[in-house]
Design an enzyme around this catalytic site. Structure first.
Site, PDB file in Angstrom:
ATOM      1  CD  GLU A 226      34.403  40.458  35.424  1.00 48.35           C
ATOM      2  OE1 GLU A 226      33.516  40.871  36.187  1.00 48.35           O
ATOM      3  OE2 GLU A 226      34.389  39.320  34.902  1.00 48.35           O
TER       4      GLU A 226
ATOM      5  CD  GLU B 183      38.879  36.261  41.843  1.00 53.59           C
ATOM      6  OE1 GLU B 183      39.398  36.352  42.972  1.00 53.59           O
ATOM      7  OE2 GLU B 183      38.081  37.115  41.375  1.00 53.59           O
TER       8      GLU B 183
ATOM      9  CG  ASP C 102      37.546  44.754  49.140  1.00 54.66           C
ATOM     10  OD1 ASP C 102      37.101  45.730  49.776  1.00 54.66           O
ATOM     11  OD2 ASP C 102      38.002  43.736  49.691  1.00 54.66           O
TER      12      ASP C 102
ATOM     13  CB  THR D 117      28.392  40.433  38.764  1.00 57.50           C
ATOM     14  OG1 THR D 117      27.912  41.168  39.905  1.00 57.50           O
ATOM     15  CG2 THR D 117      29.010  41.409  37.767  1.00 57.50           C
ATOM     16  CD  GLU D 118      28.621  35.126  39.781  1.00 59.80           C
ATOM     17  OE1 GLU D 118      28.922  34.122  39.130  1.00 59.80           O
ATOM     18  OE2 GLU D 118      29.240  36.203  39.673  1.00 59.80           O
TER      19      GLU D 118
ATOM     20  CD  GLU E 297      24.508  44.268  37.885  1.00 59.72           C
ATOM     21  OE1 GLU E 297      23.786  45.055  37.264  1.00 59.72           O
ATOM     22  OE2 GLU E 297      25.551  43.763  37.406  1.00 59.72           O
TER      23      GLU E 297
END
Length: 213
Positions: A44, A69, A118, A191-192, A194
């Site tokens: 991811e 990340e 983003d 996801t958070e 989402e």
């Protein structure tokens, strides 16, 4: 997105090399050595706080996962999830997505997840979008033939741009949903972002695309 700086984050990351791989370039071409089992690898790009990748790893123990990340103040939240879950099939990388080819070789990865990236809406920032052609080429360089990208966003403009970018690159569009949460799609892991966006009534867009050679 404004990030709250966490000056202690770097030290915490360094304390958990078993979860956040400190020298990922050493595993290029041999990522199976980083995991308990030699099995397919999905990554991811832009893991954020790690909810999606952690839940995917729990749901699919037959697949190895890596969450990538850039921001150390964000990845520490994903690290906390991983420490709690103790999953043998999940690792994290605190690196820039632009450098993926330094850490992964051709055939290392079977699937790339892009979740709520983003949108970089200004035209002059097009090259920063994770679905821009240069990134599509980068993913192809590290994936197996027929590898897939699974993409989710609440941003209609980014979704439309991405579909055009995928098509122009020659990717096969396997699945498209213009309203994921009101569809019959099964097995969606949120996801958070989402959860937050869907609670506001935002439509969630999703697609799956495949490299054709």
């Amino acid at each position: 997105m404004r990030l709250r700086n966490k000056p202690w984050a770097k030290d915490k990351i360094a304390q958990y090399p078993q979860y956040i791989v400190p020298n990922p370039e050493e595993y290029k071409g041999k990522w199976h050595e980083a995991f308990a089992s030699d099995q397919p690898l999905h990554i991811e790009v832009g893991t954020g706080k790690g909810r999606f990748i952690t839940e995917m790893a729990k749901a699919h123990p037959e697949i190895n996962y890596i969450g990538i990340e850039l921001f150390d103040s964000v990845i520490v939240a994903a690290l906390d999830r991983l420490i709690e879950a103790e999953l043998p099939n999940l690792k994290l990388l605190n690196v820039n997505a632009k450098d993926l080819a330094k850490f992964f070789a051709k055939n290392d990865v079977q699937r790339v997840y892009l979740n709520f990236s983003d949108p970089w809406p200004k035209k002059r920032h097009e090259k920063r979008r994770l679905t821009y052609k240069d990134f599509l080429k980068l993913y192809e360089e590290i994936m197996t033939d027929g590898g897939e990208i699974h993409f989710k966003t609440d941003n209609q403009g980014l979704f439309e741009y991405s579909l055009m970018s995928f098509s122009a690159y020659g990717l096969l569009l396997k699945f498209i949903s213009l309203d994921l949460h009101n569809s019959d799609f099964e097995g969606n892991i949120m996801t958070e972002y989402e959860e937050k966006f869907s609670e506001k009534g935002n439509r969630i867009y999703r697609c799956e695309v495949k490299y054709q050679h």
